[in-house]
Write a protein that holds these residues in place. Structure first.
Motif, PDB file in Angstrom:
ATOM      1  N   ASN A   1      20.175   9.468  33.444  1.00 16.01           N
ATOM      2  CA  ASN A   1      19.046   9.635  34.359  1.00 16.01           C
ATOM      3  C   ASN A   1      17.956  10.573  33.856  1.00 16.01           C
ATOM      4  O   ASN A   1      16.783  10.407  34.200  1.00 16.01           O
ATOM      5  N   PHE A   2      18.325  11.574  33.058  1.00 13.30           N
ATOM      6  CA  PHE A   2      17.393  12.653  32.764  1.00 13.30           C
ATOM      7  C   PHE A   2      16.137  12.190  32.041  1.00 13.30           C
ATOM      8  O   PHE A   2      15.024  12.622  32.376  1.00 13.30           O
ATOM      9  N   THR A   3      16.274  11.318  31.068  1.00 13.41           N
ATOM     10  CA  THR A   3      15.106  10.923  30.272  1.00 13.41           C
ATOM     11  C   THR A   3      14.053  10.235  31.132  1.00 13.41           C
ATOM     12  O   THR A   3      12.856  10.553  31.062  1.00 13.41           O
ATOM     13  N   GLU A   4      14.483   9.308  31.960  1.00 13.32           N
ATOM     14  CA  GLU A   4      13.518   8.614  32.818  1.00 13.32           C
ATOM     15  C   GLU A   4      12.828   9.586  33.770  1.00 13.32           C
ATOM     16  O   GLU A   4      11.612   9.515  33.974  1.00 13.32           O
TER      17      GLU A   4
ATOM     18  N   GLY B   1      12.250  26.901  30.119  1.00 12.47           N
ATOM     19  CA  GLY B   1      13.395  27.034  31.009  1.00 12.47           C
ATOM     20  C   GLY B   1      14.675  26.536  30.366  1.00 12.47           C
ATOM     21  O   GLY B   1      15.737  27.163  30.479  1.00 12.47           O
ATOM     22  N   TYR B   2      14.570  25.405  29.671  1.00 15.11           N
ATOM     23  CA  TYR B   2      15.718  24.776  29.004  1.00 15.11           C
ATOM     24  C   TYR B   2      16.323  25.724  27.968  1.00 15.11           C
ATOM     25  O   TYR B   2      17.547  25.942  27.936  1.00 15.11           O
TER      26      TYR B   2
ATOM     27  N   LEU C   1      26.379  24.409  36.826  1.00 16.84           N
ATOM     28  CA  LEU C   1      25.883  23.858  38.082  1.00 16.84           C
ATOM     29  C   LEU C   1      27.017  23.340  38.966  1.00 16.84           C
ATOM     30  O   LEU C   1      26.922  23.362  40.197  1.00 16.84           O
ATOM     31  N   THR C   2      28.082  22.906  38.337  1.00  8.87           N
ATOM     32  CA  THR C   2      29.231  22.389  39.084  1.00  8.87           C
ATOM     33  C   THR C   2      29.846  23.429  40.006  1.00  8.87           C
ATOM     34  O   THR C   2      30.407  23.098  41.056  1.00  8.87           O
ATOM     35  N   ASP C   3      29.761  24.702  39.617  1.00 12.34           N
ATOM     36  CA  ASP C   3      30.422  25.772  40.371  1.00 12.34           C
ATOM     37  C   ASP C   3      29.527  26.404  41.441  1.00 12.34           C
ATOM     38  O   ASP C   3      29.958  27.325  42.137  1.00 12.34           O
TER      39      ASP C   3
ATOM     40  N   LEU D   1      17.780  24.291  35.012  1.00 14.72           N
ATOM     41  CA  LEU D   1      18.882  23.597  35.679  1.00 14.72           C
ATOM     42  C   LEU D   1      19.489  22.518  34.793  1.00 14.72           C
ATOM     43  O   LEU D   1      20.698  22.252  34.862  1.00 14.72           O
ATOM     44  N   LYS D   2      18.666  21.890  33.961  1.00 16.44           N
ATOM     45  CA  LYS D   2      19.207  20.913  33.004  1.00 16.44           C
ATOM     46  C   LYS D   2      20.230  21.589  32.093  1.00 16.44           C
ATOM     47  O   LYS D   2      21.326  21.051  31.861  1.00 16.44           O
ATOM     48  N   THR D   3      19.892  22.763  31.588  1.00 11.86           N
ATOM     49  CA  THR D   3      20.827  23.479  30.717  1.00 11.86           C
ATOM     50  C   THR D   3      22.066  23.924  31.484  1.00 11.86           C
ATOM     51  O   THR D   3      23.193  23.807  30.972  1.00 11.86           O
TER      52      THR D   3
END
Length: 485
Positions: A117-120, A464-465, A71-73, A62-64
């Protein structure tokens, strides 16, 4: 040491997770017309079961998809079992940030996968990879603290960190959906009691507005908010029925009777049935179920279930492996294209992403990236070790402002962890039994172990990425640097 001691209770809790247990006759067909009067959509994502392994794989994928603006669509996301852990996290973060400051992001997924946000969040997972640990699991020997309590609490600890103490109810997502156009969430469970006797009765779905099944219909909640989202995710991942199933009062207007539910993987471990049945035009299936022989059991189970209602499902890239054992399989690509046909002849495009070794992923990184990733990895570990809280735990927020090359970091984890796994005595001992249920290799690491090493967790995120890279181009039938046939 707790990593190893926790294996026994984890076996008791999770053994057999996400393997379909339907005993309904394959090839059976319904004489009743299928009702598809539910919300449809153009693009849907299904997140499969598979415990912590599938959650990590989905998190990376999902990150990718967020980075590639796919993901927007998305109109609808259907989750089951371990995939539900990640779905739960992503949706509640759209309501509240990890700091418990409620806000709305400008793009779906930004609250989890955005650069601020992702790193934390990723390193919070890295720090809590020991999902069901020894101390928490063994609390269940006391009569006042059941395994269900353990499981519910651990899900909220690891994935529901941004929730308030009162929790978030699935109906609370309605305001987010209506006001900010986020996807609809479906949490899939399996209906146990009253006892189902055919394919129309066993899948029981929860959405922000309704819950139900083909047999009972889909009905509004009597309380607008519906059940607690964390409880639904725990039920959806209740792999061992006798230990983790939950009995609740029917939350809908259908009845006020008690119903008993368990892991959604016991009926559809891909979470795709709900999307195909709705007639979603394009469905991305992210599959990280435990499948050491690559028999694609969940895919064939889904075929039977859809066939019951007169649908068909065919993915050529999977069918070539039918009735074969394919241990240690490596494919050209981790994704493949297929289609489903509705009883009316409407075509649904299927894009199937599998947690598998592939030439494509190998093509995406090189040894210089692996080396650079080791530098980043060592630096981040040093920062975490030097900034522990009063209980000696890492504080992931120390890395919040770090600029991290995740292509390099994840290349390092993807390259080095499988090699480390082969050297561990516990892995060698487990693999002596040559049992699919206890096989500990990569990426088909047995679901019974829900207590990961830090680097092990990131290895599945990394797979996954990287596996999802280029998926947007694949869907659009465009080439990338590693090409498509």
């Amino acid at each position: 040491m707790s990593k190893y001691l926790s294996l026994l209770p984890c076996i008791l809790i999770f053994f057999g997770c996400a393997n379909p247990i339907d005993d309904f006759k394959a090839g059976a067909r319904s004489n009743v017309e299928h009702d598809t009067q539910l919300q449809k959509g153009t693009l849907g994502i299904a997140l499969s079961g598979g415990g912590l392994r599938s959650s990590a794989f989905a998190f990376g994928a999902l990150k990718t998809l967020y980075d590639e603006n796919v993901l927007t669509d998305v109109d609808i996301i259907s989750t089951v079992s371990g995939g539900g852990y990640t779905g739960y996290e992503v949706f509640i973060n759209e309501v509240c940030k990890p700091s418990n400051t409620c806000y709305q992001s400008s793009q779906f997924g930004e609250a989890t996968f955005g650069s601020n946000n992702f790193t934390e969040i990723a390193y919070a997972h890295y720090s809590t990879a020991n999902f069901v640990n020894f101390g928490d699991a063994w609390l269940s020997i006391f009569p006042f603290y059941t395994l269900v309590d353990v499981y519910n609490n651990q899900i909220r600890r690891k994935f529901g960190y941004s929730e308030s103490e009162s929790g978030i109810y699935i109906g609370n997502l309605n305001d987010v959906n209506d006001n900010f156009n986020t996807p609809e969430l479906i949490v899939n469970t399996t209906f146990l009691d009253p006892r189902p006797d055919n394919f129309s009765q066993d899948i029981y779905e929860f959405s922000p507005t309704q819950a139900g099944s083909d047999a009972r219909g889909f009905n509004d909640y009597t309380d607008t908010n519906g059940p607690l989202l964390s409880q639904l995710v725990a039920i959806s991942g209740a792999a061992t029925k006798q230990l983790l199933k939950q009995t609740i009062t029917d939350p809908t207007s259908f009845s006020n009777e008690d119903i008993t539910l368990s892991d959604g993987g016991h009926s559809d471990n891909l979470g795709a049935y709900s999307l195909i049945r709705r007639g979603v035009e394009k469905v991305i299936i992210i599959d990280a179920e435990h499948d050491p022989d690559y028999k694609f059991g969940a895919y064939y189970n889904l075929q039977d279930r859809l066939g019951y209602w007169g649908y068909s499902l065919y993915i050529e890239g999977i069918e070539q492996y039918k009735n074969r054992k394919n241990r240690n399989l490596k494919t050209p690509y981790p994704f493949m294209r297929g289609k489903a046909l509705t009883p009316n002849g409407d075509k649904i495009e299927i894009v199937y992403l599998k947690a598998i070794k592939s030439d494509y992923v190998d093509c995406l990184y090189d040894q210089s990236m692996v080396g650079n990733g080791q530098v980043i990895r060592d630096k981040n570990r040093t920062l975490l070790n030097n900034n522990k809280d009063e209980n000696g735990k890492w504080q992931s927020n120390i890395l919040a402002n770090e600029i991290i090359d995740y292509d390099a970091l994840f290349a390092n984890h993807l390259e080095t962890y499988p090699l480390l796994l082969e050297t561990l005595w516990r892995v060698k001992l487990s693999n002596l039994f040559n049992s699919n249920d206890t096989k500990l290799d990569f990426p088909q690491y047995s679901t019974f172990d829900q207590s990961f090493f830090n680097d092990q967790y990131f290895a599945f995120v990394a797979l996954g990425y990287y596996s999802a890279k280029g998926l947007g181009s694949f869907i659009a039938q465009e080439d990338t640097r590693c090409g498509f046939e």
